[in-house]
Design a protein around this motif. Structure first.
Motif, PDB file in Angstrom:
ATOM      1  N   PHE A 187       0.815  -1.218   0.000  1.00 41.46           N
ATOM      2  CA  PHE A 187       0.000   0.000   0.000  1.00 41.46           C
ATOM      3  C   PHE A 187       0.850   1.271   0.000  1.00 41.46           C
ATOM      4  N   ILE A 188       1.858   1.282  -0.857  1.00 45.43           N
ATOM      5  CA  ILE A 188       2.658   2.495  -1.032  1.00 45.43           C
ATOM      6  C   ILE A 188       2.021   3.295  -2.160  1.00 45.43           C
ATOM      7  N   MET A 189       1.605   4.495  -1.852  1.00 44.10           N
ATOM      8  CA  MET A 189       0.766   5.282  -2.744  1.00 44.10           C
ATOM      9  C   MET A 189       1.401   6.634  -3.105  1.00 44.10           C
ATOM     10  N   VAL A 190       0.891   7.190  -4.188  1.00 42.16           N
ATOM     11  CA  VAL A 190       0.924   8.640  -4.399  1.00 42.16           C
ATOM     12  C   VAL A 190      -0.486   9.109  -4.071  1.00 42.16           C
ATOM     13  N   HIS A 191      -0.622   9.988  -3.095  1.00 45.39           N
ATOM     14  CA  HIS A 191      -1.953  10.388  -2.633  1.00 45.39           C
ATOM     15  C   HIS A 191      -1.961  11.849  -2.214  1.00 45.39           C
ATOM     16  N   GLY A 192      -3.118  12.314  -1.777  1.00 44.30           N
ATOM     17  CA  GLY A 192      -3.267  13.688  -1.311  1.00 44.30           C
ATOM     18  C   GLY A 192      -3.115  13.801   0.195  1.00 44.30           C
ATOM     19  N   ASN A 193      -3.669  14.849   0.751  1.00 48.33           N
ATOM     20  CA  ASN A 193      -3.742  15.058   2.196  1.00 48.33           C
ATOM     21  C   ASN A 193      -2.436  15.503   2.836  1.00 48.33           C
ATOM     22  N   CYS A 194      -1.343  15.515   2.053  1.00 51.01           N
ATOM     23  CA  CYS A 194      -0.099  16.161   2.500  1.00 51.01           C
ATOM     24  C   CYS A 194       0.536  15.520   3.737  1.00 51.01           C
ATOM     25  N   VAL A 195       0.312  14.225   3.983  1.00 53.92           N
ATOM     26  CA  VAL A 195       0.975  13.521   5.087  1.00 53.92           C
ATOM     27  C   VAL A 195       1.516  12.201   4.541  1.00 53.92           C
ATOM     28  N   SER A 196       2.645  11.741   5.101  1.00 50.97           N
ATOM     29  CA  SER A 196       3.281  10.541   4.561  1.00 50.97           C
ATOM     30  C   SER A 196       3.810   9.646   5.666  1.00 50.97           C
ATOM     31  N   ALA A 197       3.603   8.326   5.472  1.00 51.61           N
ATOM     32  CA  ALA A 197       4.264   7.308   6.284  1.00 51.61           C
ATOM     33  C   ALA A 197       4.789   6.246   5.327  1.00 51.61           C
ATOM     34  N   GLY A 198       5.627   6.685   4.407  1.00 51.40           N
ATOM     35  CA  GLY A 198       6.165   5.793   3.396  1.00 51.40           C
ATOM     36  C   GLY A 198       5.650   6.088   1.999  1.00 51.40           C
ATOM     37  N   CYS A 199       4.599   6.871   1.898  1.00 49.04           N
ATOM     38  CA  CYS A 199       4.013   7.216   0.598  1.00 49.04           C
ATOM     39  C   CYS A 199       4.584   8.550   0.100  1.00 49.04           C
ATOM     40  N   TYR A 200       4.157   8.911  -1.106  1.00 48.24           N
ATOM     41  CA  TYR A 200       4.485  10.224  -1.656  1.00 48.24           C
ATOM     42  C   TYR A 200       3.213  11.051  -1.636  1.00 48.24           C
ATOM     43  N   ALA A 201       3.177  12.020  -0.755  1.00 53.47           N
ATOM     44  CA  ALA A 201       1.962  12.792  -0.514  1.00 53.47           C
ATOM     45  C   ALA A 201       2.016  14.122  -1.250  1.00 53.47           C
ATOM     46  N   MET A 202       0.906  14.437  -1.900  1.00 49.11           N
ATOM     47  CA  MET A 202       0.765  15.687  -2.630  1.00 49.11           C
ATOM     48  C   MET A 202      -0.298  16.543  -1.942  1.00 49.11           C
ATOM     49  N   THR A 203      -0.426  17.786  -2.384  1.00 53.53           N
ATOM     50  CA  THR A 203      -1.584  18.562  -1.954  1.00 53.53           C
ATOM     51  C   THR A 203      -2.831  17.961  -2.598  1.00 53.53           C
ATOM     52  N   ASP A 204      -3.991  18.262  -2.063  1.00 59.85           N
ATOM     53  CA  ASP A 204      -5.223  17.742  -2.655  1.00 59.85           C
ATOM     54  C   ASP A 204      -5.417  18.270  -4.074  1.00 59.85           C
ATOM     55  N   ASP A 205      -5.103  19.545  -4.301  1.00 61.39           N
ATOM     56  CA  ASP A 205      -5.220  20.092  -5.651  1.00 61.39           C
ATOM     57  C   ASP A 205      -4.268  19.381  -6.608  1.00 61.39           C
ATOM     58  N   GLY A 206      -3.057  19.100  -6.127  1.00 62.16           N
ATOM     59  CA  GLY A 206      -2.083  18.421  -6.971  1.00 62.16           C
ATOM     60  C   GLY A 206      -2.516  17.016  -7.341  1.00 62.16           C
ATOM     61  N   ILE A 207      -2.965  16.231  -6.357  1.00 59.93           N
ATOM     62  CA  ILE A 207      -3.345  14.851  -6.651  1.00 59.93           C
ATOM     63  C   ILE A 207      -4.580  14.802  -7.533  1.00 59.93           C
ATOM     64  N   GLU A 208      -5.457  15.787  -7.437  1.00 58.33           N
ATOM     65  CA  GLU A 208      -6.641  15.790  -8.307  1.00 58.33           C
ATOM     66  C   GLU A 208      -6.239  15.851  -9.772  1.00 58.33           C
ATOM     67  N   GLU A 209      -5.290  16.716 -10.111  1.00 56.41           N
ATOM     68  CA  GLU A 209      -4.864  16.820 -11.508  1.00 56.41           C
ATOM     69  C   GLU A 209      -4.084  15.584 -11.938  1.00 56.41           C
ATOM     70  N   ILE A 210      -3.165  15.139 -11.096  1.00 54.81           N
ATOM     71  CA  ILE A 210      -2.351  13.970 -11.440  1.00 54.81           C
ATOM     72  C   ILE A 210      -3.232  12.734 -11.587  1.00 54.81           C
ATOM     73  N   TYR A 211      -4.112  12.512 -10.622  1.00 53.82           N
ATOM     74  CA  TYR A 211      -4.973  11.327 -10.636  1.00 53.82           C
ATOM     75  C   TYR A 211      -5.864  11.324 -11.877  1.00 53.82           C
ATOM     76  N   GLN A 212      -6.455  12.466 -12.202  1.00 57.48           N
ATOM     77  CA  GLN A 212      -7.352  12.533 -13.346  1.00 57.48           C
ATOM     78  C   GLN A 212      -6.626  12.165 -14.634  1.00 57.48           C
ATOM     79  N   LEU A 213      -5.396  12.649 -14.807  1.00 56.95           N
ATOM     80  CA  LEU A 213      -4.649  12.362 -16.025  1.00 56.95           C
ATOM     81  C   LEU A 213      -4.193  10.902 -16.077  1.00 56.95           C
ATOM     82  N   VAL A 214      -3.772  10.358 -14.932  1.00 56.32           N
ATOM     83  CA  VAL A 214      -3.379   8.944 -14.892  1.00 56.32           C
ATOM     84  C   VAL A 214      -4.582   8.056 -15.197  1.00 56.32           C
ATOM     85  N   ALA A 215      -5.725   8.355 -14.579  1.00 54.70           N
ATOM     86  CA  ALA A 215      -6.940   7.576 -14.842  1.00 54.70           C
ATOM     87  C   ALA A 215      -7.354   7.682 -16.301  1.00 54.70           C
TER      88      ALA A 215
END
Length: 234
Positions: free
Chosen positions: A141-169
């Motif tokens: 469960f190593i993710m690129v995600h939003g919410n700006c907190v990390s415990a092994g993941c790569y965390a983005m801002t919510d605005d950032g992950i929205e754009e990245i996620y939409q394009l990846v999907a």
């Protein structure tokens, strides 16, 4: 000549002088306004359904780069985001609970997208990969995600992950089977590698560097396989 006649002559001369002043063209080198040359900017890049995507992460620089390719052309940089948080310092992840954000050659696919993540939006990068499994590394469960907190993941801002996620999907829903996610400790220039010689993970990073160099030179993805517990890149 009478006084009035002299006044008329003087007035007529003044009018002629003013007319010359107002209507005579000024020299070409006087009051010349040079138009400002404005650079012609290329139109902003648009990623269309069917374009191929690639993600590159540079940990020390806190960068997530999204690259795109149209009609199998070399990849072009679409956009760079600042990573909000990652954890555990430089070096690869070895085991569950070590708090490390991985390094290496990963990929996400349609089954790894999570639109209902408690971290806003998320996609799994595919850790552990074949190299990790061959070396006995654990974790999940190593993710690129939003919410700006990390415990092994790569965390983005919510605005950032929205754009990245939409394009990846969009890419995965338009025929791309997997979106590669290459994660490096830093921009792997020769100079940066010289500075890293004393690090305990230097030999691991030497394995990653050919993949970094191949993309830098060709703007195409290298072929990455695992043989004898090592990455082999061509």
């Amino acid at each position: 000549m009478s006084r009035n006649g002299l006044l008329y002559i003087l007035l007529f001369a003044a009018v002629i002088a003013l007319g010359v002043h107002f209507f005579w063209p000024t020299p070409r080198d006087e009051h010349v306004f040079i138009p400002v040359e404005r650079p012609v900017l290329p139109p902003p890049k648009v990623i269309h359904p069917g374009d191929q995507l690639f993600i590159r992460i540079l940990k020390a620089e806190d960068k997530l780069e999204l690259w795109s390719s149209t009609n199998n052309k070399p990849y072009e940089l679409y956009k760079t985001w600042t990573i909000c948080a990652w954890s555990g310092g430089l070096g690869p992840k070895h085991k569950q609970g070590d708090g490390k954000s991985p390094e290496g050659f990963y990929a996400t696919n349609k089954g790894l997208l999570n639109p209902n993540s408690r971290y806003h939006l998320a996609f799994n990068i595919g850790y552990p990969n074949a190299y990790d499994r061959a070396n006995g590394y654990t974790g999940d469960f190593i993710m690129v995600h939003g919410n700006c907190v990390s415990a092994g993941c790569y965390a983005m801002t919510d605005d950032g992950i929205e754009e990245i996620y939409q394009l990846v999907a969009q890419a995965l829903n338009s025929g791309q089977k997997r979106v590669s996610v290459h994660i490096f400790p830093f921009a792997m220039s020769d100079e940066n590698m010289r500075r890293a010689r004393a690090w305990p993970d230097y030999n691991f990073w030497r394995m990653l560097k050919p993949g970094y160099d191949y993309f830098e030179k060709n703007r195409r993805l290298p072929t990455v396989v695992v043989e004898n517990q090592r990455y082999k890149i061509s």
